[in-house]
Design an enzyme around this catalytic site. Structure first.
Site, PDB file in Angstrom:
ATOM      1  N   ARG A  86       0.866  -1.172   0.000  1.00 51.66           N
ATOM      2  CA  ARG A  86       0.000   0.000   0.000  1.00 51.66           C
ATOM      3  C   ARG A  86       0.905   1.225   0.000  1.00 51.66           C
ATOM      4  O   ARG A  86       2.032   1.169   0.495  1.00 51.66           O
ATOM      5  CB  ARG A  86      -0.898   0.019   1.244  1.00 51.66           C
ATOM      6  CG  ARG A  86      -1.799  -1.205   1.399  1.00 51.66           C
ATOM      7  CD  ARG A  86      -2.581  -1.111   2.712  1.00 51.66           C
ATOM      8  NE  ARG A  86      -3.498  -2.228   2.893  1.00 51.66           N
ATOM      9  CZ  ARG A  86      -3.196  -3.347   3.540  1.00 51.66           C
ATOM     10  NH1 ARG A  86      -1.974  -3.503   4.058  1.00 51.66           N
ATOM     11  NH2 ARG A  86      -4.078  -4.324   3.666  1.00 51.66           N
TER      12      ARG A  86
ATOM     13  N   LYS B 190      -1.798  -2.411   7.930  1.00 50.78           N
ATOM     14  CA  LYS B 190      -2.928  -1.915   8.697  1.00 50.78           C
ATOM     15  C   LYS B 190      -2.984  -2.576  10.067  1.00 50.78           C
ATOM     16  O   LYS B 190      -2.676  -3.749  10.230  1.00 50.78           O
ATOM     17  CB  LYS B 190      -4.243  -2.188   7.941  1.00 50.78           C
ATOM     18  CG  LYS B 190      -4.447  -1.307   6.714  1.00 50.78           C
ATOM     19  CD  LYS B 190      -5.809  -1.552   6.109  1.00 50.78           C
ATOM     20  CE  LYS B 190      -6.085  -0.606   4.946  1.00 50.78           C
ATOM     21  NZ  LYS B 190      -7.423  -0.854   4.358  1.00 50.78           N
TER      22      LYS B 190
ATOM     23  N   HIS C 266      -2.780   3.050  -5.885  1.00 47.22           N
ATOM     24  CA  HIS C 266      -3.351   1.824  -5.322  1.00 47.22           C
ATOM     25  C   HIS C 266      -3.699   0.813  -6.409  1.00 47.22           C
ATOM     26  O   HIS C 266      -3.729  -0.393  -6.155  1.00 47.22           O
ATOM     27  CB  HIS C 266      -4.598   2.152  -4.498  1.00 47.22           C
ATOM     28  CG  HIS C 266      -4.965   1.081  -3.521  1.00 47.22           C
ATOM     29  ND1 HIS C 266      -4.180   0.756  -2.424  1.00 47.22           N
ATOM     30  CD2 HIS C 266      -6.019   0.225  -3.484  1.00 47.22           C
ATOM     31  CE1 HIS C 266      -4.742  -0.228  -1.747  1.00 47.22           C
ATOM     32  NE2 HIS C 266      -5.856  -0.577  -2.365  1.00 47.22           N
TER      33      HIS C 266
ATOM     34  N   ARG D 123      -1.124  -1.827  -6.820  1.00 50.77           N
ATOM     35  CA  ARG D 123      -1.246  -2.951  -5.872  1.00 50.77           C
ATOM     36  C   ARG D 123      -2.283  -3.950  -6.374  1.00 50.77           C
ATOM     37  O   ARG D 123      -2.079  -5.167  -6.287  1.00 50.77           O
ATOM     38  CB  ARG D 123      -1.636  -2.408  -4.495  1.00 50.77           C
ATOM     39  CG  ARG D 123      -1.950  -3.465  -3.427  1.00 50.77           C
ATOM     40  CD  ARG D 123      -2.168  -2.760  -2.101  1.00 50.77           C
ATOM     41  NE  ARG D 123      -2.989  -3.519  -1.175  1.00 50.77           N
ATOM     42  CZ  ARG D 123      -2.520  -4.398  -0.296  1.00 50.77           C
ATOM     43  NH1 ARG D 123      -1.232  -4.657  -0.248  1.00 50.77           N
ATOM     44  NH2 ARG D 123      -3.343  -5.030   0.537  1.00 50.77           N
TER      45      ARG D 123
ATOM     46  N   HIS E 161      -3.781  -9.065   3.966  1.00 49.04           N
ATOM     47  CA  HIS E 161      -5.215  -9.017   4.257  1.00 49.04           C
ATOM     48  C   HIS E 161      -5.520  -9.802   5.526  1.00 49.04           C
ATOM     49  O   HIS E 161      -5.044 -10.926   5.696  1.00 49.04           O
ATOM     50  CB  HIS E 161      -6.019  -9.617   3.101  1.00 49.04           C
ATOM     51  CG  HIS E 161      -6.097  -8.732   1.909  1.00 49.04           C
ATOM     52  ND1 HIS E 161      -6.412  -9.188   0.645  1.00 49.04           N
ATOM     53  CD2 HIS E 161      -5.915  -7.399   1.767  1.00 49.04           C
ATOM     54  CE1 HIS E 161      -6.410  -8.182  -0.203  1.00 49.04           C
ATOM     55  NE2 HIS E 161      -6.115  -7.086   0.452  1.00 49.04           N
TER      56      HIS E 161
ATOM     57  N   TYR F 142     -10.230 -10.739  -5.983  1.00 51.12           N
ATOM     58  CA  TYR F 142      -9.365 -10.750  -7.165  1.00 51.12           C
ATOM     59  C   TYR F 142      -9.657 -11.930  -8.078  1.00 51.12           C
ATOM     60  O   TYR F 142      -9.290 -11.894  -9.251  1.00 51.12           O
ATOM     61  CB  TYR F 142      -7.898 -10.750  -6.735  1.00 51.12           C
ATOM     62  CG  TYR F 142      -7.480  -9.444  -6.110  1.00 51.12           C
ATOM     63  CD1 TYR F 142      -7.333  -8.302  -6.883  1.00 51.12           C
ATOM     64  CD2 TYR F 142      -7.270  -9.347  -4.744  1.00 51.12           C
ATOM     65  CE1 TYR F 142      -6.976  -7.092  -6.306  1.00 51.12           C
ATOM     66  CE2 TYR F 142      -6.903  -8.144  -4.156  1.00 51.12           C
ATOM     67  CZ  TYR F 142      -6.768  -7.021  -4.945  1.00 51.12           C
ATOM     68  OH  TYR F 142      -6.426  -5.835  -4.371  1.00 51.12           O
TER      69      TYR F 142
END
Length: 295
Positions: free
Chosen positions: A150, A173, A241, A244, A267, A276
């Site tokens: 990211r 994150k 983004h 990515r 994730h 995806y």
């Protein structure tokens, strides 16, 4: 109420390890809710009163926010923040009113092709006003496309990642750490930037620097991408983004399994990675329709 909101802020940042952006957005929602209820009920808002909020109150709050011009996605996010705040203020036994949120259609990521990704990075590097800035932007964009970072993760890298090896330790994150492999091209790009950067690479300082030596702002890179996509005639969805997304989609198309991809992307949930598969299926259908004589 100010003390309660500040406690909510600390809970989100420290206990829940939410991003700065999320903390800011959720705290703003709590402040809006308190201000709205004060006018809506015509009395001072207390913790006890927050525990008595019903469906009608929440519906009135969302209606007021709709009148401010927010869409379905923002309304759903607002409702989620309100629920979290009310549950926090009421404790484990809190009874948060049930209210069905607006339907939000989850859009598919829009990746760019490998040629477009490289052309974008080359254009930005070549049009930079100084050689080291071009090397910096080239290195950052290759990190997004070649390692799936990211943009905030790339901006958060410190000088202690040097010297580079075959892998890179990334903090994503909620402070979640992961290890990503570094392609030789990506490693070479970063090393070229480091060699040309006029600022010393201190271990505790940001790896990527701005023109005055401070941390590089993500907004600067976004503006550079915006200018490049205009010169190259690329879609408005071509953003940092999107690189990515391209990393994930292209790996999946080459046979990567979802669990491995989940680890590479950082994730927390596999459901975030599964989207995806829809992107790849959509690409295959486009190829089929364009190429098959009976499509």
């Amino acid at each position: 109420m100010n003390d309660l909101v500040e406690t909510w802020r600390c809970h989100l940042a420290l206990d829940r390890r939410r991003s700065t952006h999320t903390v800011r957005a959720y705290v703003a929602t709590a402040e809006r809710l308190i201000a709205f209820l004060g006018e809506h009920r015509g009395e001072a808002i207390t913790t006890e009163l927050l525990g008595k909020i019903d469906q009608a109150d929440l519906r009135a709050f969302l209606t007021a926010r709709r009148m401010d011009g927010i869409g379905n996605v923002s309304a759903a996010r607002e409702l989620s923040a309100v629920r979290g705040f009310l549950k926090f203020t009421g404790g484990e036994e809190a009874r948060v009113p049930l209210l069905k949120g607006p339907k939000v259609k989850r859009g598919l990521p829009r990746p760019v092709s490998p040629d477009e990704a490289v052309a974008l990075a080359e254009d930005i590097a070549e049009t930079a006003r100084e050689k080291w800035i071009g090397a910096r932007d080239w290195a950052v964009l290759l990190l997004l496309y070649g390692a799936g970072l990211r943009i905030g993760e790339a901006m958060g890298l410190l000088g202690d990642v040097l010297p580079l090896g075959e892998t890179l330790h990334v903090t994503g994150k909620r402070g979640k750490a992961r290890i990503v492999p570094l392609l030789p091209q990506v490693r070479s790009a970063i090393e070229t930037y480091v060699a040309t950067c006029p600022w010393p690479m201190e271990r505790a300082a940001p790896l990527f620097r701005g023109t005055r030596g401070g941390p590089l702002s993500a907004a600067i890179l976004r503006r550079a991408v915006q200018g490049a996509r205009g010169r190259l005639g690329l879609s408005e969805r071509t953003t940092p983004h999107a690189l990515r997304h391209s990393f994930a989609t292209h790996l999946l198309g080459r046979g990567a399994d979802l669990r491995s991809l989940q680890e590479l992307l950082g994730h927390a949930s596999l459901s975030s990675t599964q989207i995806y598969t829809q992107v790849d299926a959509a690409h295959l259908l486009d190829v089929y329709r364009n190429a098959h004589p009976r499509a």
